[in-house]
Enzyme design. Structure first.
Site, short mmCIF file in Angstrom:
data_model
loop_
_atom_site.label_atom_id
_atom_site.label_comp_id
_atom_site.label_asym_id
_atom_site.label_seq_id
_atom_site.Cartn_x
_atom_site.Cartn_y
_atom_site.Cartn_z
N GLY A 204 -45.74 102.12 88.05
CA GLY A 204 -45.59 100.69 88.24
C GLY A 204 -45.76 100.33 89.70
O GLY A 204 -45.92 101.21 90.57
N GLY A 207 -41.63 99.24 94.72
CA GLY A 207 -40.39 98.49 94.81
C GLY A 207 -39.79 98.09 93.48
O GLY A 207 -38.83 97.30 93.46
N LYS A 210 -38.59 102.83 90.48
CA LYS A 210 -38.91 104.11 89.83
C LYS A 210 -38.02 105.23 90.37
O LYS A 210 -37.45 106.01 89.60
CB LYS A 210 -40.39 104.44 90.07
CG LYS A 210 -41.35 103.41 89.50
CD LYS A 210 -42.78 103.81 89.69
CE LYS A 210 -43.19 103.75 91.15
NZ LYS A 210 -43.11 102.40 91.71
N GLU A 427 -50.99 69.45 104.58
CA GLU A 427 -49.96 69.84 103.63
C GLU A 427 -49.69 68.72 102.63
O GLU A 427 -49.36 68.99 101.47
CB GLU A 427 -48.67 70.22 104.37
CG GLU A 427 -48.82 71.39 105.32
CD GLU A 427 -49.41 72.62 104.65
OE1 GLU A 427 -49.12 72.86 103.47
OE2 GLU A 427 -50.18 73.33 105.32
N ASP A 502 -57.79 78.92 102.44
CA ASP A 502 -57.92 78.19 101.16
C ASP A 502 -59.29 78.44 100.54
O ASP A 502 -59.40 78.69 99.34
CB ASP A 502 -57.73 76.69 101.40
CG ASP A 502 -56.34 76.37 101.92
OD1 ASP A 502 -55.41 77.14 101.62
OD2 ASP A 502 -56.19 75.37 102.65
#
Length: 655
Positions: A204, A207, A210, A427, A502
């Site tokens: 996986g 973090g 595991k 924004e 972007d």
């Protein structure tokens, strides 16, 4: 080295150096010309010898003296020291006196102390050094043997991590719980003909817990638990890795039933034939022996191999087949319920205020792994302690989440009013598109406070975790990404480099829609281009073109069609909402941070609902806190420029 032995060795070296120096300087200071017996008699006859020193022994005389001879320069003479040895002649002293030679005699002496030391000390020193190195070689041989031993560590039972400390991975816990029960009660499973699994592979993203699961297995199992890292098998010496694998499984057989945990197994289990060195590569030899030990001619009953990796795609197929790793357990990022359970575990020792809602924090952290959530709780605790709070509040978690998602505020960055105004409209364009498009993820907040590398940020939070993405959602996402550039162009009549990231993400999404997800009407549900990956390097290095040049032109045309269609749609929406765009931008310039409710009120033309100012946005409180900690540095005007970061649903920034 033993200190006493070191002192002895240093003393011997000093004595030897003194003896050798004495001999060197004594010889250098008494260099004499060696004469034969006939040459000596001839020099006496010619009157070149004036004085001699005779040392007699039983056979002859050792004679030393000065030899005078005419120099080549006019009126000059040279004096040379000489030594000779002549056979014993009782009349020799008489003949020398008759020739006018001053004769001196010296009693024969035994070797002096320094002469004796000069002979014996170097020999003894050589023998001592020889013995010392022989012992070191013997010790080095023992170290060489220990180099071949496995570095696996037997888990300590003093500190236990159990399954109660693990959350968000219930399926993986169930799989591992079954393995533990098999080791404790094998008859329960064997009565129906079941066999114990040979290995379990935990795979996986990083973090996700595991290694924590492996520690929990060590705490739950009442059997020996050996843990080792995959890199511990790799050495510069040929054959060491295979020897360590052999020793590891020998230890496992002696302690069977037991569990052997190999962390980051991709360090040793990469696909064969893809590395440097061909079939004789040391890494491949180690992998070959690991394959044999797990399922070879000899069976290792009672030894279960537990391994973890975040790169299962680079592992060798022979390692993944049944009989070696019978079970492959995916430890993925937790869902919203799993995130809430993980946060509950991490806040056990953290005092919480009454306003803290863990479910709200879990909903606002989509895509977070267990390690990310642990970091979030820690940042919130640190922020609360910074302001001397008795308990961590919901505000602390919000500030910590903003810091993790969008970076740290850069208050010292100063920009001019024109760039700050451009950032506000940029924004505002993102925020307005996220608010107006129902297919996009709900808007959370917008800010023009510089964070990390971003001048401003707009954050969206999905209602639920998203596992697949529809075409409608992707088109809305592209429109939100383009909202910043369109807003600048509409209201300020300018374009800037702030939209570079972007455009990069917009192009990437559009190209994937065409080449991977079959969302182009003209090209149809086909995939174009396959990644060319080197297993040894572990990353994609090229895109293999499996289509014609005409198809490539058509792909570029479709990508451009999607992006420009979204651009025109965004331009139309923001042009129709020009007044709302202006209100949102001006409010950002005044308040710097707006949440979703405030932006909705501005769009509807309602009065702006005010929010209590957070500690992080209060200059007075920040400076007071700094003075309490002894930091009198004043903060500069809040501003910034550069790249911006738009938080997208399910797409966390690289951490």
């Amino acid at each position: 080295m033993n200190p006493r032995l070191r002192i002895i060795v240093i003393g011997l070296v000093v004595i030897a150096a003194a003896a050798i120096g004495y001999r060197i300087f004594s010889v250098a200071g008494n260099q004499r010309q060696r004469l034969d017996q006939s040459d000596f008699y001839e020099a006496v006859a010619e009157g070149q010898v004036e004085e001699v020193m005779i040392t007699a022994d039983s056979v002859g005389y050792e004679i030393r003296g000065n030899l005078h001879s005419d120099d080549s320069t006019p009126g000059g003479q040279s004096i040379r020291k000489f030594t000779t040895y002549v056979l014993k002649d009782e009349d020799l002293p008489k003949k020398l006196r008759e020739s006018g030679v001053l004769v001196k005699a010296r009693k024969p002496q035994r070797g002096s102390l320094f002469s004796t030391l000069g002979i014996w000390v170097p020999l003894l020193l050589f023998l001592g050094i020889f013995v010392f190195f022989m012992r070191r070689m013997q010790k080095g041989g023992n170290q060489a043997l220990s180099l071949m031993k496995s570095r696996a560590k037997l888990s300590s039972q003093s500190k236990k991590t159990t399954f109660k400390d693990v959350a968000g991975v219930e399926e993986a816990k169930q799989e591992l719980q079954e393995i533990i029960e098999f080791l404790k009660e094998p008859q329960k499973f064997q009565k129906l003909g079941g066999k114990i699994p040979k290995g379990v592979l935990l795979m996986g993203p990083t973090g996700t817990g595991k290694t924590l699961l492996a520690r929990a297995v060590a705490g739950e199992a009442q059997v020996p638990f050996f843990s080792v890292s995959g890199s511990d098998f790799v050495e510069m010496f040929v054959g060491v890795g295979a020897s360590r694998v052999r020793d590891l499984f020998e230890q496992g057989k002696k302690n069977a039933p037991c569990i052997v945990f190999i962390d980051e197994i991709d360090a040793v289990g990469r696909q064969r034939g893809a590395g440097l060195g061909g079939g004789h590569d040391e890494r491949e030899q180690t992998l070959n022996h690991l394959l044999v030990e797990m399922d070879g001619f000899e069976t290792n009953e009672g030894v279960i191999v537990l391994a973890a990796t975040n790169r299962p795609d680079v592992l060798d197929p022979a390692l993944l087949r049944p009989g070696r790793f019978d079970r492959q357990v995916v430890v993925d990022r937790p869902d919203v319920r799993g995130r809430e359970e993980i946060i509950k575990i991490h806040v056990r020792k953290v005092p919480l205020a009454s306003d803290v809602e863990l479910s709200l924090i879990a909903r606002g952290t989509p895509g977070f792994s267990g390690a990310d959530l642990a970091n979030l709780v820690n940042e919130a605790a640190l922020y609360g302690a910074r302001y001397n709070r008795e308990a961590v509040t919901q505000e602390d978690f919000e500030v910590a989440k903003d810091k993790v998602l969008m970076g740290t505020e850069r208050r010292s960055l100063v920009i001019n009013d024109e760039e700050k105004r451009a950032a506000a409209y940029h924004e505002a364009g993102h925020a307005l598109m996220a608010h107006l498009l129902p297919a996009a993820d709900p808007l959370h907040k917008a800010t023009i406070i510089p964070r990390g590398r971003a001048l401003g940020t707009t954050q969206q939070l999905p209602v639920d975790d998203r596992h697949t993405e529809s075409k409608r959602y992707l088109l809305a996402t592209i429109c939100v990404l383009l909202g910043g550039r369109v807003a600048e162009q509409l209201r300020l009549n300018r374009v800037s480099s702030g939209a570079g990231e972007d455009f990069e993400r917009t192009t990437e999404l559009a190209r994937k829609m065409v080449t991977e997800w079959g969302m182009s009407e003209s090209l149809g549900p086909l995939t174009y281009g396959k990644p060319r990956e080197q297993i040894f390097l572990g990353r994609e290095i090229a895109q293999h073109r499996d289509h014609s040049e005409a198809t490539a032109v058509e792909i570029d045309r479709e990508v451009r069609k999607i992006v420009m269609g979204c651009y025109d749609r965004t331009h139309q929406i923001l042009e129709e909402q020009a007044d709302a765009l202006t209100r949102v931008a001006e409010a950002l310039l005044e308040h710097e941070v707006l949440d979703a409710e405030q932006i909705a009120a501005l769009v509807n033309g309602d009065p702006l609902p005010m929010r209590p100012e957070r500690s992080t946005d209060s200059r007075e409180q920040l400076e007071a806190a700094r003075e309490e900690t002894g930091d009198s540095t004043k903060q500069a005007t809040r501003a910034g420029d550069g790249l911006r970061l738009l938080q997208q649903p399910g797409r966390q920034p690289a951490r």
